[in-house]
Design a protein around this motif. Structure first.
Motif, short mmCIF file in Angstrom:
data_model
loop_
_atom_site.label_atom_id
_atom_site.label_comp_id
_atom_site.label_asym_id
_atom_site.label_seq_id
_atom_site.Cartn_x
_atom_site.Cartn_y
_atom_site.Cartn_z
N GLY A 135 0.80 -1.22 0.00
CA GLY A 135 0.00 0.00 0.00
C GLY A 135 0.83 1.27 0.00
O GLY A 135 0.34 2.35 -0.36
N LYS A 136 2.11 1.17 0.40
CA LYS A 136 3.00 2.34 0.42
C LYS A 136 3.41 2.75 -0.99
O LYS A 136 3.96 3.83 -1.19
CB LYS A 136 4.24 2.03 1.26
N ILE A 137 3.17 1.86 -1.97
CA ILE A 137 3.50 2.16 -3.36
C ILE A 137 2.19 2.48 -4.06
O ILE A 137 1.42 1.61 -4.43
CB ILE A 137 4.22 0.98 -4.02
N ARG A 138 1.90 3.75 -4.23
CA ARG A 138 0.57 4.21 -4.59
C ARG A 138 0.24 4.04 -6.07
O ARG A 138 -0.89 3.74 -6.43
CB ARG A 138 0.41 5.68 -4.19
N ARG A 139 1.19 4.27 -6.94
CA ARG A 139 0.86 4.40 -8.36
C ARG A 139 0.74 3.08 -9.10
O ARG A 139 0.17 3.02 -10.18
CB ARG A 139 1.90 5.29 -9.06
N THR A 140 1.29 2.00 -8.53
CA THR A 140 1.26 0.71 -9.22
C THR A 140 -0.13 0.08 -9.12
O THR A 140 -0.73 0.06 -8.04
CB THR A 140 2.31 -0.24 -8.60
#
Length: 329
Positions: A135-140
């Motif tokens: 969830g810390k990687i928003r754009r993927t």
């Protein structure tokens, strides 16, 4: 990550993809998808099913995958490059820390991340940990895949899909899709391929037709040897085995229609006692590992193989930075 594939692309330190291949039909899509999940969640088996060939080792033992291997799915409407990663886990060794770093770097660089949840196991803290980190990687783009559906009843599968949806809501994760599949029976594998491809950007092929992976043959061979070794000593040496291919060449002086590939490889363990287990009584264990590995290598490469295996000790290699470098981690 940018959705423009007009330049070389590199995932987690492996070799760049190289030049763009071929012309682009209208609507042709190309890009990268990564399977992630707890150890033994079915990621490698699913990669092999989508590619249609065994390019990633599998094992009933968790923590089998240690390298990022790209599998390439060629379709008339696109090219899907699958990035198989080690299982994310709470690390207990330096090796474990490095494998986790590899996974997180990969997440940020691919177009789609597919989280695998085995249908025959309840969703637990390990799954929640992975989805929270993701969830810390928003754009993927993120999708959920319920794997191993052949092992459960329709009722159990229905509850599993509800649990996956609930986990997404709890962690503020938006699933673009939730897809149940069985890599073993082939159920819905084609649908998953369609869905993943549809989430990729339009772009030209990134690899030549016929390429199934960009992993060097030496890496694939080492993995097949380690797979055979893991099956032989499943309980005694779950994580202590590493394999390095020292030499791999076609034997000179043979007719072109009768090639023989000579492979010399070292199988490393951490202690003297493990070396004895790996070799077995009068060398029986090592011979059986060699026979199983040779058959798999011949099937992969399509060439008869002479395989020479030796067992060596690299003391506590999983915790030693110098030994990890030597063994390719």
């Amino acid at each position: 990550m940018s959705n423009e594939h007009d330049k070389d692309f590199d995932v987690s330190g492996v070799e760049p993809a190289g030049p763009i291949y071929g012309t682009r039909p209208d609507g042709f899509r190309s890009g990268f998808a990564s399977f992630v999940g707890r150890p033994n969640a079915g990621k490698s088996t699913l990669t092999n099913a989508l590619v249609g060939s065994k390019i990633v080792i599998t094992s009933s033992k968790p923590q089998t995958t240690r390298t990022v291997v790209r599998g390439i799915v060629h379709r008339p409407d696109g090219q899907l490059i699958l990035v198989d990663t080690p299982g994310l886990h709470r690390p207990r060794t330096l090796l474990g820390e490095r494998l986790n770093d590899l996974v997180k770097t990969t997440w940020a660089e691919v177009d789609v991340v597919a989280v695998c949840f085995p249908a025959n196991e309840k969703i637990g803290p390990g799954d929640r940990f992975i989805v929270t980190e993701l969830g810390k990687i928003r754009r993927t783009v993120k999708i959920a895949v319920a794997t191993k559906t052949d092992l459960v009843s329709p009722e159990q599968l229905g509850q599993h899909l509800l649990d996956i949806a609930a986990l997404g809501a709890e962690t503020d994760t938006t699933w673009a899709e939730i897809v149940p599949v069985s890599a073993v029976s082939g159920d819905q594998v084609s649908l998953l391929s369609d869905l993943l491809l549809g989430m990729l950007p339009e772009g030209p092929p990134l690899y030549p037709d016929g390429d199934l992976t960009d992993a060097p043959e030496e890496v694939l061979v080492a993995d097949l040897i380690r797979e055979a070794a893991l099956e032989g000593v499943r309980d005694e040496l779950p994580h202590s085995i590493a394999v390095v291919v020292e030499e791999m060449n076609l034997r000179e002086g043979r007719d072109a229609d009768k090639p023989l590939l000579d492979i010399y490889a070292n199988l490393y363990v951490e202690r003297d006692s493990q070396k004895g287990i790996m070799i077995g009584h009068k060398g029986a264990r090592l011979r059986s590992v060699g026979t199983a590995a040779r058959k798999q290598i011949e099937a992969l490469l399509g060439t008869p193989v002479y395989l020479d295996l030796h067992v060596k000790i690299a003391k506590d290699w999983q915790r030693d930075p110098r030994q990890l470098r030597k063994l390719g981690f």
